[in-house]
Design a protein around this motif. Structure first.
Motif, short mmCIF file in Angstrom:
data_model
loop_
_atom_site.label_atom_id
_atom_site.label_comp_id
_atom_site.label_asym_id
_atom_site.label_seq_id
_atom_site.Cartn_x
_atom_site.Cartn_y
_atom_site.Cartn_z
N MET A 1 0.80 -1.18 0.00
CA MET A 1 0.00 0.00 0.00
C MET A 1 0.86 1.26 0.00
O MET A 1 0.43 2.28 -0.51
CB MET A 1 -0.89 0.03 1.23
CG MET A 1 -1.96 -0.96 1.20
SD MET A 1 -3.43 -0.03 1.10
CE MET A 1 -4.55 -1.26 1.46
N ASP A 2 1.99 1.13 0.60
CA ASP A 2 2.89 2.27 0.69
C ASP A 2 3.32 2.73 -0.71
O ASP A 2 3.42 3.93 -0.95
CB ASP A 2 4.10 1.86 1.54
CG ASP A 2 4.89 3.05 1.99
OD1 ASP A 2 4.29 4.13 2.11
OD2 ASP A 2 6.10 2.90 2.21
N LEU A 6 2.50 6.37 -2.64
CA LEU A 6 3.62 7.13 -3.18
C LEU A 6 3.39 7.47 -4.66
O LEU A 6 3.59 8.61 -5.07
CB LEU A 6 4.92 6.35 -2.99
CG LEU A 6 6.17 7.03 -3.50
CD1 LEU A 6 6.47 8.29 -2.68
CD2 LEU A 6 7.34 6.08 -3.47
N LEU A 7 2.97 6.51 -5.46
CA LEU A 7 2.72 6.74 -6.89
C LEU A 7 1.55 7.70 -7.08
O LEU A 7 1.59 8.57 -7.96
CB LEU A 7 2.44 5.42 -7.60
CG LEU A 7 3.65 4.50 -7.80
CD1 LEU A 7 3.22 3.19 -8.45
CD2 LEU A 7 4.70 5.18 -8.65
N MET A 8 0.52 7.57 -6.27
CA MET A 8 -0.63 8.45 -6.39
C MET A 8 -0.24 9.88 -6.01
O MET A 8 -0.65 10.84 -6.68
CB MET A 8 -1.76 7.95 -5.49
CG MET A 8 -3.06 8.69 -5.73
SD MET A 8 -4.32 8.05 -4.69
CE MET A 8 -5.08 6.90 -5.78
N SER A 9 0.55 10.06 -4.99
CA SER A 9 0.97 11.41 -4.59
C SER A 9 1.89 12.03 -5.65
O SER A 9 1.81 13.23 -5.93
CB SER A 9 1.64 11.38 -3.22
OG SER A 9 2.80 10.57 -3.25
N ILE A 12 -0.45 13.18 -8.52
CA ILE A 12 -1.17 14.41 -8.17
C ILE A 12 -0.23 15.60 -8.22
O ILE A 12 -0.57 16.67 -8.72
CB ILE A 12 -1.85 14.26 -6.79
CG1 ILE A 12 -2.98 13.22 -6.87
CG2 ILE A 12 -2.39 15.59 -6.29
CD1 ILE A 12 -3.58 12.86 -5.54
N PHE A 13 0.98 15.43 -7.72
CA PHE A 13 1.97 16.49 -7.74
C PHE A 13 2.30 16.92 -9.18
O PHE A 13 2.37 18.10 -9.48
CB PHE A 13 3.24 16.05 -7.00
CG PHE A 13 4.35 17.03 -7.06
CD1 PHE A 13 4.31 18.19 -6.31
CD2 PHE A 13 5.46 16.82 -7.90
CE1 PHE A 13 5.34 19.11 -6.37
CE2 PHE A 13 6.48 17.74 -7.96
CZ PHE A 13 6.43 18.90 -7.20
N LEU A 14 2.46 15.94 -10.08
CA LEU A 14 2.76 16.25 -11.48
C LEU A 14 1.59 16.95 -12.17
O LEU A 14 1.80 17.85 -13.00
CB LEU A 14 3.15 14.97 -12.23
CG LEU A 14 4.51 14.37 -11.87
CD1 LEU A 14 4.73 13.05 -12.60
CD2 LEU A 14 5.62 15.34 -12.18
N ILE A 15 0.38 16.56 -11.83
CA ILE A 15 -0.79 17.23 -12.41
C ILE A 15 -0.83 18.68 -11.95
O ILE A 15 -1.08 19.60 -12.76
CB ILE A 15 -2.09 16.49 -12.02
CG1 ILE A 15 -2.15 15.15 -12.75
CG2 ILE A 15 -3.32 17.32 -12.36
CD1 ILE A 15 -3.29 14.26 -12.32
#
Length: 147
Positions: A1-2, A6-9, A12-15
């Motif tokens: 899950m970690d 991390l990939l989702m954050s 979102i940061f790149l968007i």
């Protein structure tokens, strides 16, 4: 899950970061559009100028190239001399065409145009230029009242 968090954050940061960068394709598209508009305007302007020059050449059949002042520059260039001779021959042809046109009857549309321009108060010279008739023909049309 970690890893998924991390990939989702990161996604979102790149968007969010992508909103702060300007799209260069839109700028290039705008520049191309402005360039095409300016080229179109310049082309139309050149066409208008060319039309004015053509009209001036058609209205001035007695155009002659002075050979005295230009003979010094063209003495070594036979092509220029040939062009000058061709222009002079064209002017002479136009002059003879104009004299033969004097013997032809004047079309009724041109007669009505001459009479209307005279009613508007234009001079005989102006009417002559606008109708492509000689000043004497214009005077005859005005004197005859279109008959």
């Amino acid at each position: 899950m970690d890893l998924s968090i991390l990939l989702m954050s990161i996604g979102i940061f790149l968007i969010i970061v992508s909103f702060f960068f300007k799209n260069s394709a839109k700028k290039v598209e705008k520049d191309v559009e402005e360039l095409s508009i300016s080229i179109f305007q310049e082309t139309n302007q050149l066409k208008r100028r060319l039309k004015v020059v053509e009209e001036e050449l058609l209205l001035e059949p007695e155009f002659q190239v002075k050979s005295k002042s230009t003979s010094h520059h063209t003495a070594h260039n036979p092509k220029v001399q040939q062009m000058m001779q061709a222009v002079q021959q064209a002017a002479q042809t136009a002059k003879t065409t104009q004299t033969t046109a004097q013997t032809k009857p004047i079309h009724q549309i041109i007669i009505s145009q001459v009479l209307e321009l005279n009613r508007q108060g234009l001079s005989v010279a102006d009417i002559s230029i606008r109708s492509n008739l000689t000043e004497e023909q214009v005077r005859q049309v005005i004197a005859n009242g279109g008959r």
